[in-house]
Design an enzyme around this catalytic site. Structure first.
Site, PDB file in Angstrom:
ATOM      1  N   LYS A  54      -6.875  -2.588 -10.055  1.00 55.67           N
ATOM      2  CA  LYS A  54      -6.168  -1.782  -9.047  1.00 55.67           C
ATOM      3  C   LYS A  54      -6.846  -0.424  -8.895  1.00 55.67           C
ATOM      4  O   LYS A  54      -7.073   0.054  -7.779  1.00 55.67           O
ATOM      5  CB  LYS A  54      -4.692  -1.608  -9.457  1.00 55.67           C
ATOM      6  CG  LYS A  54      -3.899  -2.904  -9.298  1.00 55.67           C
ATOM      7  CD  LYS A  54      -2.515  -2.852  -9.940  1.00 55.67           C
ATOM      8  CE  LYS A  54      -1.890  -4.250  -9.916  1.00 55.67           C
ATOM      9  NZ  LYS A  54      -0.628  -4.361 -10.628  1.00 55.67           N
ATOM     10  N   GLN A  98       3.125  -0.919 -14.316  1.00 51.91           N
ATOM     11  CA  GLN A  98       2.627  -2.259 -14.641  1.00 51.91           C
ATOM     12  C   GLN A  98       3.623  -2.969 -15.562  1.00 51.91           C
ATOM     13  O   GLN A  98       4.017  -2.428 -16.594  1.00 51.91           O
ATOM     14  CB  GLN A  98       1.245  -2.159 -15.303  1.00 51.91           C
ATOM     15  CG  GLN A  98       0.584  -3.496 -15.544  1.00 51.91           C
ATOM     16  CD  GLN A  98       0.256  -4.244 -14.243  1.00 51.91           C
ATOM     17  OE1 GLN A  98      -0.244  -3.676 -13.292  1.00 51.91           O
ATOM     18  NE2 GLN A  98       0.563  -5.531 -14.216  1.00 51.91           N
ATOM     19  N   ASP A 121       5.141  -1.573  -4.539  1.00 52.53           N
ATOM     20  CA  ASP A 121       5.268  -2.967  -4.992  1.00 52.53           C
ATOM     21  C   ASP A 121       6.367  -3.702  -4.218  1.00 52.53           C
ATOM     22  O   ASP A 121       6.423  -4.930  -4.216  1.00 52.53           O
ATOM     23  CB  ASP A 121       5.641  -2.990  -6.488  1.00 52.53           C
ATOM     24  CG  ASP A 121       4.454  -3.376  -7.368  1.00 52.53           C
ATOM     25  OD1 ASP A 121       3.510  -3.991  -6.830  1.00 52.53           O
ATOM     26  OD2 ASP A 121       4.494  -3.069  -8.563  1.00 52.53           O
TER      27      ASP A 121
END
Ligand code: NAD
Length: 302
Positions: A54, A98, A121
């Site tokens: 990422k 995460q 997200d």
């Protein structure tokens, strides 16, 4: 018949080039770039490799990237304080925590503490609700379903009036992609069925699908005889079925298989995604797009 391959690796490059060009243009005109913070707690090897990818992608696109690594034993209160800091930071447009988090931390509490307008997200209940309403309400679609829809559209597959069957009802893939395909609007307008572990006659439902989206996590679940000739098959499954030695690096790597019996299915489907190299590369790509969009919302450009 041999199906057209819908290659996520190629579509990813197209989208990343579009994002990079937009970032450059906005930077020149307004002097701002998208800001993304990745918060990694502990040292889970899989999490480290996801976060690294990422960060690399964000760097390549000219984003401001903050890598905020925290020790495994950080308290829930301290992690909440870190999120609060980034919620208030105007240069940050996307906050990514995460998963999985260590057991002593309530991951729901952490994800719900992220400002919904920075939840790139798309997992915050506010964004799940916005997705359900659809249309202009939607800010951030969750990244894997957003990638699936983008692949279908870019492959030129007609979605309006199409029978879409989604195998799997998870909150991160099955339910959101079903919800997105049923909405009124471009790349959607489909008639959607969700099937799952309690469904009677999975095969009969799959056989009706013009677009079959499979996210079950069961290698080779979908048999070739379940596929309607000419259908578009999107295989989301990523299953580790063994290990092999990489020809490139000489290191051991996982052998990955999808949820669809690919070799046989490609002789029946009209188009199909491979595993690996299909849906997988799309998730991080759509995370980058959500972060760019977050900045554009803030600048009043969307
Ligand atoms: P999950 O385990 O949360 O959900 C799986 C769903 O499939 C469940 O709703 C279950 O009812 C259904 N299911 C399982 N076995 C079934 C069966 N035999 N018949 C009918 N339905 C069945 O999984 P998930 O998080 O949605 O992920 C699914 C797969 O997609 C996994 O292989 C995962 O690794 C992969 N995945 C890939 C990406 C990506 O490529 N970017 C992202 C997310 C998930």
């Amino acid at each position: 018949m041999t199906a057209k391959l819908i290659k996520g690796t190629e579509i990813r490059e197209e989208i990343l080039e579009e994002i990079a060009a937009e970032v450059k243009e906005i930077k020149e005109k307004k002097g701002v770039v998208p800001g993304l913070v990745t918060i990694l707690v502990g040292a889970n090897p899989a999490s480290i490799s996801y976060v690294t990818l990422k960060i690399k992608t964000a760097d390549r696109l000219g984003f401001k990237e903050i890598q905020d690594d925290q020790p495994e034993d950080i308290s829930e209160a301290d992690l909440l304080a870190i999120i609060d800091k980034y919620n208030k930071d105007d240069s940050i447009h996307g906050i990514l925590v995460q998963l999985p988090l260590p057991k002593h931390i309530d991951d729901k509490k952490i994800l719900n503490a992220i400002d919904p307008d920075k939840d790139v997200d798309g997992f915050h209940p506010v964004n799940v609700g916005r997705l359900m309403i659809g249309g202009a309400e939607v800010k951030f679609a969750p990244c894997t379903p957003a990638g699936i829809q983008e692949m279908i559209v870019r492959a030129g597959v007609e979605t309006s009036g199409a029978e879409v069957v989604v195998v799997g009802r998870s909150n991160i893939v099955g339910k959101p992609i079903a919800n997105m395909m049923v909405q009124k609007g471009p790349g959607a307008n489909s008639t959607v069925t969700i099937v799952h572990t309690r469904t009677q006659d999975l095969a009969a439902h799959c056989k009706r699908a013009d677009i079959l989206i499979v996210a079950a996590g069961v290698p080779g679940l979908v048999k070739p005889e379940w596929i309607k000739p000419g259908a578009c098959v999107i295989d989301v499954g990523v299953n580790r079925v063994g290990e092999k030695v990489s020809e490139k690096t000489g290191k051991k790597i996982a052998i990955l298989r999808g949820d669809v019996d690919f070799d046989a299915a490609k002789e029946i489907a009209g188009s199909i995604t491979p595993v690996p190299g299909g849906v997988g590369p799309m998730t991080i790509t759509m995370l980058m797009k959500n972060t760019l969009n977050s900045m554009k919302y803030k600048l009043g450009m969307m």
